[in-house]
Design a protein around this motif. Structure first.
Motif, PDB file in Angstrom:
ATOM      1  N   LEU A   5       7.626  16.661   6.635  1.00 55.38           N
ATOM      2  CA  LEU A   5       6.698  15.536   6.676  1.00 55.38           C
ATOM      3  C   LEU A   5       7.407  14.318   6.119  1.00 55.38           C
ATOM      4  O   LEU A   5       7.998  14.366   5.043  1.00 55.38           O
ATOM      5  CB  LEU A   5       5.443  15.839   5.844  1.00 55.38           C
ATOM      6  N   ASN A   6       7.370  13.214   6.851  1.00 53.63           N
ATOM      7  CA  ASN A   6       8.014  11.979   6.429  1.00 53.63           C
ATOM      8  C   ASN A   6       7.017  11.005   5.814  1.00 53.63           C
ATOM      9  O   ASN A   6       7.280  10.398   4.789  1.00 53.63           O
ATOM     10  CB  ASN A   6       8.715  11.323   7.627  1.00 53.63           C
ATOM     11  N   HIS A   7       5.868  10.826   6.458  1.00 56.43           N
ATOM     12  CA  HIS A   7       4.834   9.932   5.931  1.00 56.43           C
ATOM     13  C   HIS A   7       3.498  10.267   6.572  1.00 56.43           C
ATOM     14  O   HIS A   7       3.447  10.959   7.578  1.00 56.43           O
ATOM     15  CB  HIS A   7       5.187   8.455   6.190  1.00 56.43           C
ATOM     16  N   THR A  23      -0.273   4.101  -7.157  1.00 50.00           N
ATOM     17  CA  THR A  23       0.980   3.981  -7.919  1.00 50.00           C
ATOM     18  C   THR A  23       0.714   3.949  -9.414  1.00 50.00           C
ATOM     19  O   THR A  23       1.469   4.539 -10.191  1.00 50.00           O
ATOM     20  CB  THR A  23       1.796   2.753  -7.486  1.00 50.00           C
ATOM     21  N   ASP A  24      -0.368   3.302  -9.816  1.00 50.18           N
ATOM     22  CA  ASP A  24      -0.698   3.224 -11.236  1.00 50.18           C
ATOM     23  C   ASP A  24      -1.027   4.606 -11.796  1.00 50.18           C
ATOM     24  O   ASP A  24      -0.447   5.036 -12.795  1.00 50.18           O
ATOM     25  CB  ASP A  24      -1.864   2.257 -11.447  1.00 50.18           C
ATOM     26  N   LEU A  25      -1.946   5.311 -11.153  1.00 53.22           N
ATOM     27  CA  LEU A  25      -2.358   6.618 -11.679  1.00 53.22           C
ATOM     28  C   LEU A  25      -1.257   7.664 -11.596  1.00 53.22           C
ATOM     29  O   LEU A  25      -1.116   8.493 -12.489  1.00 53.22           O
ATOM     30  CB  LEU A  25      -3.608   7.111 -10.960  1.00 53.22           C
ATOM     31  N   LEU A  26      -0.468   7.618 -10.524  1.00 55.43           N
ATOM     32  CA  LEU A  26       0.588   8.614 -10.364  1.00 55.43           C
ATOM     33  C   LEU A  26       1.875   8.231 -11.095  1.00 55.43           C
ATOM     34  O   LEU A  26       2.814   9.025 -11.145  1.00 55.43           O
ATOM     35  CB  LEU A  26       0.873   8.842  -8.871  1.00 55.43           C
ATOM     36  N   GLY A  27       1.924   7.022 -11.641  1.00 56.98           N
ATOM     37  CA  GLY A  27       3.113   6.594 -12.366  1.00 56.98           C
ATOM     38  C   GLY A  27       4.299   6.327 -11.456  1.00 56.98           C
ATOM     39  O   GLY A  27       5.439   6.614 -11.809  1.00 56.98           O
ATOM     40  N   LEU A  28       4.035   5.746 -10.289  1.00 61.49           N
ATOM     41  CA  LEU A  28       5.072   5.468  -9.300  1.00 61.49           C
ATOM     42  C   LEU A  28       5.404   3.984  -9.255  1.00 61.49           C
ATOM     43  O   LEU A  28       4.607   3.146  -9.685  1.00 61.49           O
ATOM     44  CB  LEU A  28       4.580   5.918  -7.915  1.00 61.49           C
ATOM     45  N   PRO A  29       6.568   3.635  -8.689  1.00 64.08           N
ATOM     46  CA  PRO A  29       6.915   2.213  -8.536  1.00 64.08           C
ATOM     47  C   PRO A  29       5.919   1.497  -7.629  1.00 64.08           C
ATOM     48  O   PRO A  29       5.252   2.129  -6.795  1.00 64.08           O
ATOM     49  CB  PRO A  29       8.300   2.248  -7.885  1.00 64.08           C
ATOM     50  N   GLU A  30       5.854   0.189  -7.760  1.00 63.60           N
ATOM     51  CA  GLU A  30       4.974  -0.622  -6.927  1.00 63.60           C
ATOM     52  C   GLU A  30       5.253  -0.350  -5.454  1.00 63.60           C
ATOM     53  O   GLU A  30       6.410  -0.188  -5.041  1.00 63.60           O
ATOM     54  CB  GLU A  30       5.189  -2.106  -7.224  1.00 63.60           C
ATOM     55  N   ALA A  31       4.200  -0.307  -4.657  1.00 65.69           N
ATOM     56  CA  ALA A  31       4.327  -0.029  -3.227  1.00 65.69           C
ATOM     57  C   ALA A  31       4.911  -1.233  -2.498  1.00 65.69           C
ATOM     58  O   ALA A  31       4.450  -2.356  -2.669  1.00 65.69           O
ATOM     59  CB  ALA A  31       2.964   0.341  -2.642  1.00 65.69           C
ATOM     60  N   VAL A  39       3.607   0.850   1.233  1.00 61.50           N
ATOM     61  CA  VAL A  39       4.252   2.156   1.278  1.00 61.50           C
ATOM     62  C   VAL A  39       4.395   2.718  -0.131  1.00 61.50           C
ATOM     63  O   VAL A  39       5.150   2.197  -0.949  1.00 61.50           O
ATOM     64  CB  VAL A  39       5.626   2.063   1.975  1.00 61.50           C
ATOM     65  N   VAL A  40       3.651   3.782  -0.400  1.00 60.29           N
ATOM     66  CA  VAL A  40       3.709   4.481  -1.679  1.00 60.29           C
ATOM     67  C   VAL A  40       4.730   5.606  -1.529  1.00 60.29           C
ATOM     68  O   VAL A  40       4.485   6.587  -0.825  1.00 60.29           O
ATOM     69  CB  VAL A  40       2.323   5.040  -2.074  1.00 60.29           C
ATOM     70  N   GLU A  41       5.894   5.427  -2.170  1.00 60.73           N
ATOM     71  CA  GLU A  41       6.983   6.400  -2.058  1.00 60.73           C
ATOM     72  C   GLU A  41       6.800   7.519  -3.077  1.00 60.73           C
ATOM     73  O   GLU A  41       6.670   7.266  -4.279  1.00 60.73           O
ATOM     74  CB  GLU A  41       8.326   5.716  -2.314  1.00 60.73           C
ATOM     75  N   LEU A  42       6.816   8.760  -2.586  1.00 60.64           N
ATOM     76  CA  LEU A  42       6.731   9.919  -3.453  1.00 60.64           C
ATOM     77  C   LEU A  42       8.134  10.463  -3.711  1.00 60.64           C
ATOM     78  O   LEU A  42       9.080  10.117  -3.005  1.00 60.64           O
ATOM     79  CB  LEU A  42       5.836  10.986  -2.818  1.00 60.64           C
ATOM     80  N   GLY A  43       8.285  11.317  -4.692  1.00 61.15           N
ATOM     81  CA  GLY A  43       9.589  11.779  -5.118  1.00 61.15           C
ATOM     82  C   GLY A  43      10.327  12.668  -4.147  1.00 61.15           C
ATOM     83  O   GLY A  43      11.525  12.870  -4.277  1.00 61.15           O
ATOM     84  N   ASN A  44       9.662  13.213  -3.146  1.00 60.12           N
ATOM     85  CA  ASN A  44      10.309  14.129  -2.219  1.00 60.12           C
ATOM     86  C   ASN A  44      10.611  13.493  -0.866  1.00 60.12           C
ATOM     87  O   ASN A  44      10.787  14.194   0.125  1.00 60.12           O
ATOM     88  CB  ASN A  44       9.454  15.389  -2.031  1.00 60.12           C
TER      89      ASN A  44
END
Length: 125
Positions: A5-7, A23-31, A39-44
């Motif tokens: 799965l890509n997106h 991004t805020d709740l998951l602790g991810l960089p700004e989309a 685009v919300v980038e996940l670690g995988n």
């Protein structure tokens, strides 16, 4: 090549608010912005591409596999923001964390009612 799965596209009444919420709740960089998407980038290498929807949004389910430290941090942010969370996907066990498959998991809703989940062990693990 294996199939991965890509997106996936996440419909939202407000793409910027939803992307910031995730991004805020998951602790991810700004989309990042890519055309009509945030685009919300996940670690995988998978992304959630948030797009504005002109009408009512149909609720979807998005589950995130996280480590124990990430689980604790996300759970704390959910509690700090006063968001309701549940131990089950049907939202019957409010304020509880499940211990399925020897891990921990919980569910909460985004502003459009998408059913979000974090788990520390994959189901069947």
């Amino acid at each position: 090549m294996s199939i991965e799965l890509n997106h996936t596209i996440v419909h939202a009444t407000d793409r910027d608010d939803t992307a910031a919420f995730l991004t805020d709740l998951l602790g991810l960089p700004e989309a990042a912005v890519y055309g009509p998407f945030r685009v919300v980038e996940l670690g995988n290498g998978v992304s959630l591409d948030v797009v504005g929807a002109p009408g009512p949004v149909t609720s979807q389910h998005y589950a995130f596999l996280v480590g124990d430290e990430e689980f604790d941090a996300i759970h704390a942010r959910i509690v700090d923001r006063g968001l309701t969370f549940w131990a089950d996907p049907f939202h019957r066990q409010e304020g509880a964390i499940n211990r399925n498959d020897g891990g921990r998991g919980l569910y909460w809703s985004d502003p459009d009612g998408h059913n979000l989940e974090i788990i520390t062990v994959p189901y069947g693990g």
